[in-house]
Design a protein around this motif. Structure first.
Motif, short mmCIF file in Angstrom:
data_model
loop_
_atom_site.label_atom_id
_atom_site.label_comp_id
_atom_site.label_asym_id
_atom_site.label_seq_id
_atom_site.Cartn_x
_atom_site.Cartn_y
_atom_site.Cartn_z
N PRO A 52 18.23 -2.23 -19.17
CA PRO A 52 19.23 -1.47 -18.42
C PRO A 52 19.17 -1.75 -16.91
O PRO A 52 18.16 -2.20 -16.39
CB PRO A 52 18.86 -0.01 -18.69
N ALA A 53 20.27 -1.43 -16.23
CA ALA A 53 20.34 -1.56 -14.78
C ALA A 53 19.34 -0.62 -14.11
O ALA A 53 18.97 0.42 -14.65
CB ALA A 53 21.75 -1.25 -14.30
N PHE A 54 18.92 -1.01 -12.92
CA PHE A 54 17.96 -0.24 -12.13
C PHE A 54 18.68 0.60 -11.09
O PHE A 54 19.76 0.24 -10.62
CB PHE A 54 17.01 -1.19 -11.39
N LEU A 55 18.03 1.67 -10.69
CA LEU A 55 18.35 2.34 -9.44
C LEU A 55 17.24 1.96 -8.48
O LEU A 55 16.05 2.01 -8.85
CB LEU A 55 18.42 3.86 -9.59
N ASN A 56 17.62 1.58 -7.26
CA ASN A 56 16.65 1.18 -6.24
C ASN A 56 16.97 1.84 -4.91
O ASN A 56 18.13 2.13 -4.61
CB ASN A 56 16.69 -0.34 -6.03
N MET A 57 15.91 2.05 -4.14
CA MET A 57 16.05 2.57 -2.79
C MET A 57 14.82 2.14 -2.00
O MET A 57 13.85 1.64 -2.58
CB MET A 57 16.20 4.10 -2.78
N THR A 58 14.86 2.33 -0.70
CA THR A 58 13.68 2.09 0.12
C THR A 58 13.35 3.36 0.89
O THR A 58 14.21 4.22 1.12
CB THR A 58 13.88 0.93 1.12
N VAL A 59 12.08 3.46 1.27
CA VAL A 59 11.61 4.58 2.08
C VAL A 59 10.75 4.04 3.22
O VAL A 59 10.13 2.99 3.09
CB VAL A 59 10.81 5.63 1.26
N ARG A 60 10.78 4.77 4.30
CA ARG A 60 9.89 4.48 5.43
C ARG A 60 8.96 5.68 5.53
O ARG A 60 9.41 6.84 5.48
CB ARG A 60 10.68 4.32 6.72
N LEU A 61 7.68 5.40 5.67
CA LEU A 61 6.76 6.52 5.83
C LEU A 61 5.73 6.22 6.90
O LEU A 61 5.49 5.08 7.26
CB LEU A 61 6.08 6.87 4.50
N LYS A 62 5.21 7.30 7.43
CA LYS A 62 4.09 7.26 8.38
C LYS A 62 2.87 7.72 7.61
O LYS A 62 2.92 8.73 6.90
CB LYS A 62 4.33 8.19 9.58
N THR A 63 1.79 6.97 7.75
CA THR A 63 0.59 7.31 7.00
C THR A 63 -0.66 6.98 7.78
O THR A 63 -0.69 6.01 8.54
CB THR A 63 0.56 6.60 5.63
N GLU A 64 -1.68 7.78 7.58
CA GLU A 64 -2.99 7.51 8.17
C GLU A 64 -3.77 6.51 7.32
O GLU A 64 -4.78 5.99 7.76
CB GLU A 64 -3.79 8.82 8.28
N HIS A 65 -3.30 6.24 6.10
CA HIS A 65 -4.04 5.39 5.17
C HIS A 65 -3.86 3.91 5.49
O HIS A 65 -2.78 3.48 5.89
CB HIS A 65 -3.56 5.64 3.73
N PRO A 66 -4.91 3.11 5.27
CA PRO A 66 -4.73 1.66 5.33
C PRO A 66 -3.89 1.19 4.13
O PRO A 66 -3.72 1.92 3.15
CB PRO A 66 -6.16 1.11 5.26
N ALA A 67 -3.39 -0.02 4.20
CA ALA A 67 -2.46 -0.53 3.20
C ALA A 67 -3.02 -0.50 1.78
O ALA A 67 -2.32 -0.10 0.84
CB ALA A 67 -2.03 -1.95 3.58
N GLU A 68 -4.26 -0.92 1.59
CA GLU A 68 -4.80 -0.97 0.22
C GLU A 68 -5.00 0.43 -0.35
O GLU A 68 -4.85 0.62 -1.56
CB GLU A 68 -6.07 -1.80 0.17
N VAL A 69 -5.30 1.41 0.48
CA VAL A 69 -5.40 2.80 0.00
C VAL A 69 -4.01 3.29 -0.38
O VAL A 69 -3.82 3.92 -1.44
CB VAL A 69 -6.06 3.71 1.05
#
Length: 171
Positions: A52-69
């Motif tokens: 089936p077709a997908f629904l997609n979106m993007t989000v921007r977030l601010k985080t204290e975590h490093p990328a791998e966390v």
């Protein structure tokens, strides 16, 4: 504080509810807040096309975590929303990918940033550039020949979203 851009996709069950819950779960992470969301787009499957077709979106977030966390949290959210990894690029309740993390370039066994195929995927670029058009010059510098895909093919606006708070509230 780090700035991360994520892509979220789903093509199983109540697709809009899965997107909304993924955004809520991201926003609820300690030391993290969602501060931008794109509209929702319906997109044709890529790779494994018999689904089936997908629904997609993007989000921007601010985080204290490093990328791998943050990646670990994204995988926990996918699992919490019922994702089972059986077929590569196959149907899924939730897929969260880190596209950009600050201005960093990183490559590890678990994570590559910027996402290695983002410039080839309209379902990533269209919502990303709609949410944050100011990213285009930086992406053009990072990826020679940007974009590497027709941004009008296989993607349709499904539903505008009125910002992070309205989206998470179900408005």
């Amino acid at each position: 504080m780090n700035t991360a851009y994520l892509s979220i996709g789903t093509n199983m069950g109540d697709r809009e509810a899965h997107l909304r819950e993924a955004v809520r779960m991201l926003d609820a992470l300690p030391g993290t807040g969602v501060d931008g969301v794109s509209s929702i787009y319906e997109t044709d499957p890529v790779g494994f096309e018999d689904q089936p077709a997908f629904l997609n979106m993007t989000v921007r977030l601010k985080t204290e975590h490093p990328a791998e966390v943050l990646l670990g949290h994204c995988q926990e959210i996918e699992s919490g929303l019922g994702r089972v990894r059986t077929v590569r690029w196959g149907p899924r309740t939730a897929d969260l990918d880190i596209l950009l993390f600050n201005d960093e370039n990183m490559e590890s066994e678990k994570l590559t940033v910027p996402h290695p195929r983002m410039q080839e995927r309209a379902f990533v670029l269209v919502p990303l550039l709609e949410m944050d058009p100011g990213l285009r010059p930086a992406l053009e510098k990072r990826f020679p020949g940007f974009p590497a895909v027709d941004l009008d093919q296989g993607i349709r606006l499904w539903k505008p979203v009125g910002g992070p708070s309205a989206f998470m509230a179900g408005e």
